[in-house]
Design a protein around this motif. Sequence first.
Motif, short mmCIF file in Angstrom:
data_model
loop_
_atom_site.label_atom_id
_atom_site.label_comp_id
_atom_site.label_asym_id
_atom_site.label_seq_id
_atom_site.Cartn_x
_atom_site.Cartn_y
_atom_site.Cartn_z
N ALA A 51 0.84 -1.20 0.00
CA ALA A 51 0.00 0.00 0.00
C ALA A 51 0.87 1.25 0.00
O ALA A 51 0.59 2.23 -0.71
CB ALA A 51 -0.93 -0.01 1.21
N ALA A 52 1.93 1.23 0.80
CA ALA A 52 2.82 2.39 0.88
C ALA A 52 3.52 2.64 -0.44
O ALA A 52 3.63 3.79 -0.91
CB ALA A 52 3.84 2.18 2.00
N LEU A 53 4.00 1.56 -1.07
CA LEU A 53 4.69 1.72 -2.35
C LEU A 53 3.73 2.15 -3.46
O LEU A 53 4.09 2.94 -4.34
CB LEU A 53 5.36 0.39 -2.73
CG LEU A 53 6.59 0.03 -1.88
CD1 LEU A 53 6.99 -1.42 -2.11
CD2 LEU A 53 7.75 0.97 -2.20
N ALA A 54 2.49 1.66 -3.40
CA ALA A 54 1.50 2.09 -4.39
C ALA A 54 1.24 3.58 -4.27
O ALA A 54 1.18 4.30 -5.29
CB ALA A 54 0.20 1.31 -4.20
N GLU A 55 1.11 4.06 -3.05
CA GLU A 55 0.87 5.50 -2.86
C GLU A 55 2.06 6.32 -3.33
O GLU A 55 1.91 7.38 -3.94
CB GLU A 55 0.57 5.79 -1.38
CG GLU A 55 0.30 7.26 -1.11
CD GLU A 55 -0.29 7.51 0.27
OE1 GLU A 55 0.08 8.53 0.89
OE2 GLU A 55 -1.13 6.70 0.74
N HIS A 56 3.27 5.82 -3.06
CA HIS A 56 4.46 6.56 -3.50
C HIS A 56 4.50 6.65 -5.03
O HIS A 56 4.81 7.71 -5.58
CB HIS A 56 5.72 5.86 -2.99
CG HIS A 56 6.99 6.50 -3.47
ND1 HIS A 56 7.52 7.63 -2.88
CD2 HIS A 56 7.81 6.19 -4.52
CE1 HIS A 56 8.63 7.98 -3.52
NE2 HIS A 56 8.82 7.13 -4.53
N ALA A 101 10.57 6.54 -0.03
CA ALA A 101 11.39 7.14 -1.09
C ALA A 101 12.74 6.43 -1.22
O ALA A 101 13.48 6.30 -0.24
CB ALA A 101 11.60 8.62 -0.80
N GLY A 102 13.03 5.95 -2.43
CA GLY A 102 14.31 5.33 -2.69
C GLY A 102 14.53 3.99 -2.02
O GLY A 102 15.66 3.49 -1.98
N ALA A 103 13.48 3.37 -1.49
CA ALA A 103 13.63 2.14 -0.70
C ALA A 103 13.19 0.92 -1.50
O ALA A 103 12.29 1.00 -2.35
CB ALA A 103 12.83 2.24 0.59
N SER A 104 13.79 -0.23 -1.22
CA SER A 104 13.38 -1.48 -1.83
C SER A 104 12.18 -2.03 -1.08
O SER A 104 11.84 -1.57 0.02
CB SER A 104 14.52 -2.50 -1.75
OG SER A 104 14.77 -2.84 -0.39
N PHE A 105 11.53 -3.05 -1.66
CA PHE A 105 10.41 -3.66 -0.96
C PHE A 105 10.85 -4.22 0.38
O PHE A 105 10.14 -4.06 1.39
CB PHE A 105 9.79 -4.78 -1.80
CG PHE A 105 8.73 -5.55 -1.04
CD1 PHE A 105 7.44 -5.06 -0.93
CD2 PHE A 105 9.04 -6.74 -0.38
CE1 PHE A 105 6.47 -5.74 -0.19
CE2 PHE A 105 8.09 -7.43 0.35
CZ PHE A 105 6.79 -6.93 0.45
#
Length: 387
Positions: free
Chosen positions: A210-215, A255-259
């Motif tokens: 969810a966090a990565l989708a929002e980013h 930001a800039g982070a892997s899964f």
Amino acid sequence: MTQAVNSHVRRHDTYHDRFAFGDDNKVHRYVIVDPEIITLAPTDLGRIEPPEIRKLVLDTPDPLRWDCFTFAIVQGEDRFTVLIAIDHLRADGMSAGVIFLDIQTTYFAALQSAGATPIPAASHREYSANQRAYAASLNEESPEIQSWRAFLAANNGVLPSFPMELGDAAPDTLGAIDVFDLIDEDQGRRFEAVCRAAGARFSGGVFACAALAEHRLTGAATYFGLTPFDNRRDPAHALTVGWLASFVPLAIPTAGASFDEVAHAAQASFDTNSALGAVPFYHLLETPDRSSSDIEVRDRPVPMLSYIDIRKLPFGNDFDGLRAGIWGDNRLSETVCMWVNRMRDKTQLVVAYPGTALARRSVLRYVKTMRAEFTRVSDGAGSRTDA
């Protein structure tokens, strides 16, 4: 079945109260002191069609009525179906399994003339009173209050909101509910393995997606969200029907982070903040000696993201064979609520959202992006966001 339903309603004190707003703008509670006087009697409605059955369920009274619940039996030629509609005020999500188990056990015991005595259910009323007293005992220096305030301060002093436009629905516009498949059983096992390797559980992976989708959709460097939390820490509450859930805040850098990094951070945020589930946020606003002038409460209700492993609910692995299910109505029309449900054969996403064309476009785009994150991880493609 009438005996089983009456036994259930008398046993759980979540059914024994009603509420009303007084002239002093306070909420008043009215209590049925002796539950044995409660007697629900069946009404034969004759032969009715499915739309009429649906209307019967949706006509369940609102939470300011005592009887904001409906129990019904639909008799077929060779089977019958039990329908139960309960206002969310009286039952949280985990209560569904308890209600099912409670009524089924009592029903079959009566059929077999077993005379079994049900295990006493812990009081929801006492749980609520203890929770309220605990929240009232906190002050500005309490770690729980400081943690909530730090979460809000990091999000510019406001509770989270859905990251995409929803449009303005007319007052009589109903909400919408859609169900989406995210990953299948095999993908689910691989997804969990990746999460475990990253130091997270399946739930941490859900929050990470969810966090990565929002980013990816908004460029937000940090995901702020709320997730429901089951407060049944006391084993005595395992068989309690009522609202024992609260919310836990999530703050997840993306930001800039892997899964792997996001999943680890997501799990750490949930685990660290889980104690805040004992302190409902709105209790902070209604305590008279606690300043809330620096807290902004949005007009639109706060969205939430829930994760439930259906397999761990009572009879969770047997839901298909028992033809049991849980449904919500479409009256939620102001915000977006999402439930990620892991079942035996797949993981699904249920989304309730405002019934506007703009909201539907936004939700579909969000779901497509979130599903891509699940697929990417479970298929071993990895994931890293742009800084």
